[in-house]
Design a protein around this motif. Structure first.
Motif, PDB file in Angstrom:
ATOM      1  N   ILE A  82       0.754  -1.139   0.141  1.00  0.00           N
ATOM      2  CA  ILE A  82       0.003  -0.049   0.060  1.00  0.00           C
ATOM      3  C   ILE A  82       0.894   1.453  -0.168  1.00  0.00           C
ATOM      4  N   ARG A  83       1.880   1.315   1.104  1.00  0.00           N
ATOM      5  CA  ARG A  83       2.799   2.287   0.926  1.00  0.00           C
ATOM      6  C   ARG A  83       3.540   2.906  -0.510  1.00  0.00           C
ATOM      7  N   ALA A  84       3.814   1.754  -1.086  1.00  0.00           N
ATOM      8  CA  ALA A  84       4.602   1.870  -2.341  1.00  0.00           C
ATOM      9  C   ALA A  84       3.555   2.466  -3.529  1.00  0.00           C
ATOM     10  N   ALA A  85       2.349   1.820  -3.503  1.00  0.00           N
ATOM     11  CA  ALA A  85       1.408   2.536  -4.230  1.00  0.00           C
ATOM     12  C   ALA A  85       0.988   3.814  -4.254  1.00  0.00           C
ATOM     13  N   TYR A  86       1.187   4.651  -2.954  1.00  0.00           N
ATOM     14  CA  TYR A  86       0.926   5.982  -2.952  1.00  0.00           C
ATOM     15  C   TYR A  86       2.532   6.772  -2.672  1.00  0.00           C
ATOM     16  N   ASP A  87       3.442   5.959  -2.846  1.00  0.00           N
ATOM     17  CA  ASP A  87       4.824   6.697  -2.842  1.00  0.00           C
ATOM     18  C   ASP A  87       5.661   6.122  -3.978  1.00  0.00           C
ATOM     19  N   ASP A  88       5.291   6.254  -5.366  1.00  0.00           N
ATOM     20  CA  ASP A  88       5.624   5.461  -6.244  1.00  0.00           C
ATOM     21  C   ASP A  88       7.307   6.080  -6.336  1.00  0.00           C
ATOM     22  N   ARG A  89       8.078   4.926  -7.019  1.00  0.00           N
ATOM     23  CA  ARG A  89       9.467   5.339  -7.315  1.00  0.00           C
ATOM     24  C   ARG A  89       9.770   6.632  -8.074  1.00  0.00           C
TER      25      ARG A  89
END
Ligand code: AVI
Length: 318
Positions: free
Chosen positions: A201-208
Motif C-alpha cells: 500500500i505504501r509503495a502504491a502511494y509513494d511510487d519510485r
C-alpha cells in the motif's frame, strides 16, 4: 477575490482557506483533478506500484458475467446509474455484456465534468450502438435526486475505490444518503481497496518515479494559478503513511522550511517540518465493508474480489 471570479472559483478559494487555517492544515482532495491532475492520475494508474485500477479491471474483465447475472435476478427494466463515471473504461465491459444479452436497461453516467459527459455522449453510441443512454452532469446526489424522480429499479455503480477518499465517518454518511434514494429491489456495487501487506500500500502511494508526489504538488500549482497564490512548490516534499490497524493511508506535503504563503491577500505561515494533509485513501477488510452496508440499511450480498484478494466490488441489495 475579484468581483469577476466565478462562483466555482470563490468556492475553491473558501475551501482552500478553510483548510489552510484549520488544524491540522489540509486541502480538499476533490481539487486534485484539473487538466494536469487528470493527466497525472492517468500516469498513477499506469505506474507499476499502483495496483488498484488493475485489480478492479481484472474483476470487470473476468467476472462481469457473474455481476450481470446478479443484477438481472432483480428484474428488468432498470437504470444502471454510475456515480463518477469518468471514461467508464471498467463498466463498459458490463454495459456491452448487458446490451448483447438484450437487457432492458438505461445507462445513466453521472459526472461532475462537462467534458466527460460530452465525451460519453459521443463515444458510447459509437461503441455500444443499441444501448439507451441518459448522461447527467453534476453533483452525485443532486443528479441522483433528479434520476429518482423516474419510477423503476435502480442499480448504482460506485467504482474505483472512490469511497476510500472519504473519512470512515464520511463514508457512513455517504452510504446513508445513498440508501435514502433507493427502494427495495435496488442494488449497489461499490469498489473498495482492501487491507493488505502495508508495504504494498505504501509503495502504491509513494511510487519510485514520484508521480504521486507530482500529483499532490500539482494542487499547490493549481492554487497558485487560479487563486493568485505564491506557494514555492520546491519547498514542500511528499510523505505518505499507512497505518495497518486503522487502514488509513494518508498523503501529506511537508514544509521544508519556515515559510509564508500569500493566497489572494491572505498570509498562511508554515513551520519547517509542518505537515499539510492532502488525502486519505482508506483501506477496509470484508467484515468492515459488510458492517458499513448493514449499518446503513443495505444487505451485503456478495463480494467479487480479484485473484490476489486486494480489491473487492461489494454487491449490496436493498
Ligand atoms: C481516486 N482515488 C481512488 C485514488 C486513490 O487510490 O485514493 C486517488 C489517488 N491518490 C493518489 N493515488 C491515487
Amino acid at each position: 477575490m475579484r468581483a469577476t471570479e466565478t462562483l466555482a472559483t470563490q468556492q475553491f478559494y473558501t475551501d482552500v482557506l478553510d483548510g489552510l487555517t484549520a488544524f491540522p492544515k489540509h486541502l480538499p482532495a476533490k481539487y486534485f483533478y484539473d487538466a494536469a491532475g487528470d493527466r497525472l492520475f492517468q500516469d498513477i494508474m499506469n505506474c507499476p506500484e499502483y495496483y488498484v485500477t488493475d485489480c478492479e479491471l481484472e474483476i470487470f474483465s473476468e467476472q462481469t458475467g457473474i455481476m450481470a447475472d446478479l443484477i438481472l435476478r432483480g428484474g428488468e427494466p432498470f437504470d444502471l446509474i454510475e456515480l463518477g463515471a469518468g471514461d467508464c473504461f471498467k463498466s463498459i465491459k458490463l454495459l456491452s455484456l448487458l446490451t448483447q444479452a438484450g437487457t432492458d436497461f438505461t445507462y445513466v453516467p453521472i459526472d461532475i465534468s462537462a467534458n466527460i459527459i460530452r465525451h460519453l455522449e459521443i463515444a458510447l453510441p459509437e461503441q455500444i450502438p443499441n444501448m439507451r443512454l441518459s448522461a447527467m452532469k453534476g453533483d452525485y446526489f443532486e443528479m441522483l435526486a433528479e434520476a429518482s424522480k423516474k419510477e423503476g429499479r435502480k442499480v448504482i455503480l460506485c467504482l474505483g475505490a472512490n469511497i476510500g477518499n472519504m473519512l470512515p465517518s464520511e463514508a457512513q454518511d455517504f452510504c446513508q444518503k445513498l440508501r435514502s434514494y433507493l427502494s427495495p429491489g435496488d442494488m449497489v456495487i461499490v469498489g473498495f481497496d482492501l487491507k493488505k501487506n502495508p508495504s504494498i500500500i505504501r509503495a502504491a502511494y509513494d511510487d519510485r518515479e514520484g508521480i504521486t508526489a507530482r500529483f499532490n504538488k500539482n494542487l499547490l500549482t493549481r492554487i497558485n494559478r487560479e487563486l493568485d497564490a505564491n506557494f514555492d512548490v520546491t519547498q514542500f516534499t511528499h510523505y505518505c503513511s499507512y497505518e495497518p490497524e486503522t487502514g488509513a493511508c494518508k498523503s501529506f506535503l511537508i514544509s521544508l522550511q519556515d515559510q509564508q504563503v500569500n493566497i489572494g491577500g491572505e498570509h498562511i505561515s508554515f513551520k519547517k517540518d509542518e505537515y499539510l494533509w492532502m488525502e486519505i485513501s482508506q483501506k477496509y477488510n470484508l467484515p468492515q465493508i459488510d458492517n458499513l452496508a448493514l449499518t446503513n440499511g443495505f444487505v451485503p450480498f456478495k463480494h467479487l474480489t480479484d485473484s490476489k484478494n486486494w480489491f473487492t466490488n461489494a454487491i449490496w441489495t436493498v
